[in-house]
Design a protein around this motif. Structure first.
Motif, PDB file in Angstrom:
ATOM      1  N   LEU A   1     -22.235 -25.896 114.647  1.00 57.42           N
ATOM      2  CA  LEU A   1     -22.002 -26.957 113.573  1.00 57.42           C
ATOM      3  C   LEU A   1     -23.315 -26.488 112.503  1.00 57.42           C
ATOM      4  CD1 LEU A   1     -22.316 -30.167 115.585  1.00 57.42           C
ATOM      5  CD2 LEU A   1     -20.676 -29.466 114.103  1.00 57.42           C
ATOM      6  N   MET A   2     -24.115 -25.800 112.842  1.00 57.19           N
ATOM      7  CA  MET A   2     -25.152 -25.171 111.670  1.00 57.19           C
ATOM      8  C   MET A   2     -24.238 -24.217 110.811  1.00 57.19           C
ATOM      9  SD  MET A   2     -28.102 -26.634 111.582  1.00 57.19           S
ATOM     10  CE  MET A   2     -29.186 -25.321 110.855  1.00 57.19           C
ATOM     11  N   GLN A   3     -23.433 -23.637 111.322  1.00 59.95           N
ATOM     12  CA  GLN A   3     -22.493 -22.703 110.474  1.00 59.95           C
ATOM     13  C   GLN A   3     -21.728 -23.330 109.524  1.00 59.95           C
ATOM     14  OE1 GLN A   3     -23.867 -19.542 111.145  1.00 59.95           O
ATOM     15  NE2 GLN A   3     -25.004 -20.450 112.656  1.00 59.95           N
ATOM     16  N   GLN A   4     -21.604 -24.629 109.905  1.00 61.35           N
ATOM     17  CA  GLN A   4     -20.253 -25.087 109.162  1.00 61.35           C
ATOM     18  C   GLN A   4     -20.913 -26.202 107.994  1.00 61.35           C
ATOM     19  OE1 GLN A   4     -17.703 -27.255 111.889  1.00 61.35           O
ATOM     20  NE2 GLN A   4     -17.697 -25.154 113.313  1.00 61.35           N
TER      21      GLN A   4
ATOM     22  N   ALA B   1     -14.607 -36.914 120.033  1.00 57.16           N
ATOM     23  CA  ALA B   1     -15.394 -35.614 119.751  1.00 57.16           C
ATOM     24  C   ALA B   1     -15.662 -35.381 118.410  1.00 57.16           C
ATOM     25  CB  ALA B   1     -14.756 -34.465 120.716  1.00 57.16           C
ATOM     26  N   GLU B   2     -14.472 -35.266 117.768  1.00 55.66           N
ATOM     27  CA  GLU B   2     -14.561 -34.995 116.286  1.00 55.66           C
ATOM     28  C   GLU B   2     -15.568 -36.041 115.467  1.00 55.66           C
ATOM     29  OE1 GLU B   2     -10.571 -35.530 114.985  1.00 55.66           O
ATOM     30  OE2 GLU B   2      -9.846 -33.655 115.406  1.00 55.66           O
ATOM     31  N   ARG B   3     -15.603 -37.274 115.989  1.00 56.49           N
ATOM     32  CA  ARG B   3     -16.570 -38.115 114.853  1.00 56.49           C
ATOM     33  C   ARG B   3     -17.939 -37.776 115.536  1.00 56.49           C
ATOM     34  NH1 ARG B   3     -14.613 -38.477 112.362  1.00 56.49           N
ATOM     35  NH2 ARG B   3     -13.107 -40.027 112.360  1.00 56.49           N
ATOM     36  N   PHE B   4     -18.303 -37.530 116.638  1.00 54.78           N
ATOM     37  CA  PHE B   4     -19.809 -37.239 117.163  1.00 54.78           C
ATOM     38  C   PHE B   4     -20.057 -35.908 116.259  1.00 54.78           C
ATOM     39  CE2 PHE B   4     -22.725 -35.187 119.717  1.00 54.78           C
ATOM     40  CZ  PHE B   4     -24.027 -36.212 119.646  1.00 54.78           C
ATOM     41  N   ARG B   5     -19.290 -35.094 116.386  1.00 54.23           N
ATOM     42  CA  ARG B   5     -19.483 -33.663 115.697  1.00 54.23           C
ATOM     43  C   ARG B   5     -19.845 -34.141 114.361  1.00 54.23           C
ATOM     44  NH1 ARG B   5     -16.800 -32.290 120.156  1.00 54.23           N
ATOM     45  NH2 ARG B   5     -17.293 -30.514 121.486  1.00 54.23           N
ATOM     46  N   GLN B   6     -19.018 -34.851 113.584  1.00 51.48           N
ATOM     47  CA  GLN B   6     -19.288 -34.875 112.263  1.00 51.48           C
ATOM     48  C   GLN B   6     -20.419 -35.563 112.103  1.00 51.48           C
ATOM     49  OE1 GLN B   6     -16.857 -38.110 110.413  1.00 51.48           O
ATOM     50  NE2 GLN B   6     -17.446 -37.587 108.335  1.00 51.48           N
ATOM     51  N   ILE B   7     -20.915 -36.563 112.691  1.00 54.69           N
ATOM     52  CA  ILE B   7     -22.182 -37.192 112.693  1.00 54.69           C
ATOM     53  C   ILE B   7     -23.368 -36.217 112.873  1.00 54.69           C
ATOM     54  CG2 ILE B   7     -23.583 -39.074 113.522  1.00 54.69           C
ATOM     55  CD1 ILE B   7     -20.982 -40.924 113.859  1.00 54.69           C
ATOM     56  N   LEU B   8     -23.134 -35.455 113.988  1.00 54.19           N
ATOM     57  CA  LEU B   8     -24.326 -34.628 114.207  1.00 54.19           C
ATOM     58  C   LEU B   8     -24.537 -33.559 113.166  1.00 54.19           C
ATOM     59  CD1 LEU B   8     -26.526 -33.360 116.307  1.00 54.19           C
ATOM     60  CD2 LEU B   8     -24.647 -32.253 117.488  1.00 54.19           C
ATOM     61  N   GLY B   9     -23.197 -33.160 112.743  1.00 54.44           N
ATOM     62  CA  GLY B   9     -23.429 -32.049 111.651  1.00 54.44           C
ATOM     63  C   GLY B   9     -24.304 -32.605 110.417  1.00 54.44           C
TER      64      GLY B   9
END
Length: 204
Positions: free
Chosen positions: A12-15, A185-193
């Motif tokens: 996520l840091m790379q994105q 999973a997509e929503r959690f990764r968006q929020i975490l990113g």
């Protein structure tokens, strides 16, 4: 943190550069608010608010806690709440387990208290509650409104020094479709990113 979570955060840091300019403006507003509050106080409390405190607001609380742990920011604490009390959604719980957290549960059968654990992260307690619940601090609060309904129908947050609209699409729309695992999973990764983006800016 365990290697699974570390790898997810690394990706996520790379994105972060792919976050849209419109979202960056909103996230930079949050970063500035956290900086300003920290300059005046020793701690700041981020309160993620959604209507039912069942999905997005819990994801925000967990994401904020992960980002704080990743950047070693002990002075920011994260909470979640709603305008109504329901229960943490089972798909949201499963998403966090799949992400690498271990979980234990206790309390009311209809509104379980879930404790999510990961090495290097303080235990994160999630259960559905109103924004004025006794478990939520009443000072130095930055309210983050994760859905438009809560933003429109929650006019007052006790102790909030400011409130910031940061809406996310509700993963509930995927319930019963067979796409739940992917969408949640997509929503959690968006929020975490986006939480990682906010915390990465505290030293800018």
């Amino acid at each position: 943190m365990n290697e699974m979570i570390k790898d997810e955060i690394f990706q996520l840091m790379q994105q972060l550069s792919s976050i849209s300019e419109q979202r960056r403006v909103m996230l930079d507003t949050l970063t500035s608010a956290v900086k300003e509050s920290l300059s005046k106080h020793n701690t700041v409390n981020l309160l993620y608010v959604c209507t039912h405190n069942s999905r997005r607001s819990h994801f925000g609380q967990v994401a904020g806690a992960l980002a704080a742990a990743y950047f070693g920011v002990d002075s920011v604490k994260c909470y979640s709440a709603g305008t109504e009390v329901t229960a943490m959604n089972h798909n949201a719980v499963k998403t966090l387990i799949d992400f690498g957290f271990s979980v234990s549960q206790s309390g009311d059968e209809k509104n379980q208290n879930y404790t999510f654990d990961a090495e290097g992260v303080l235990p994160i307690n999630c259960f559905s509650k109103r924004f004025d619940d006794d478990s939520i601090p009443k000072d130095n609060v930055i309210a983050i409104m994760t859905c438009t309904d809560a933003e429109q129908n929650c006019p007052f947050i006790p102790g909030a020094v400011c409130r910031i609209a940061l809406p996310y699409q509700d993963p509930k729309q995927s319930d019963g479709t067979g796409m739940e695992q992917q969408v949640y999973a997509e929503r959690f990764r968006q929020i975490l990113g986006e939480a990682l983006y906010v915390f990465s800016g505290l030293n800018r």
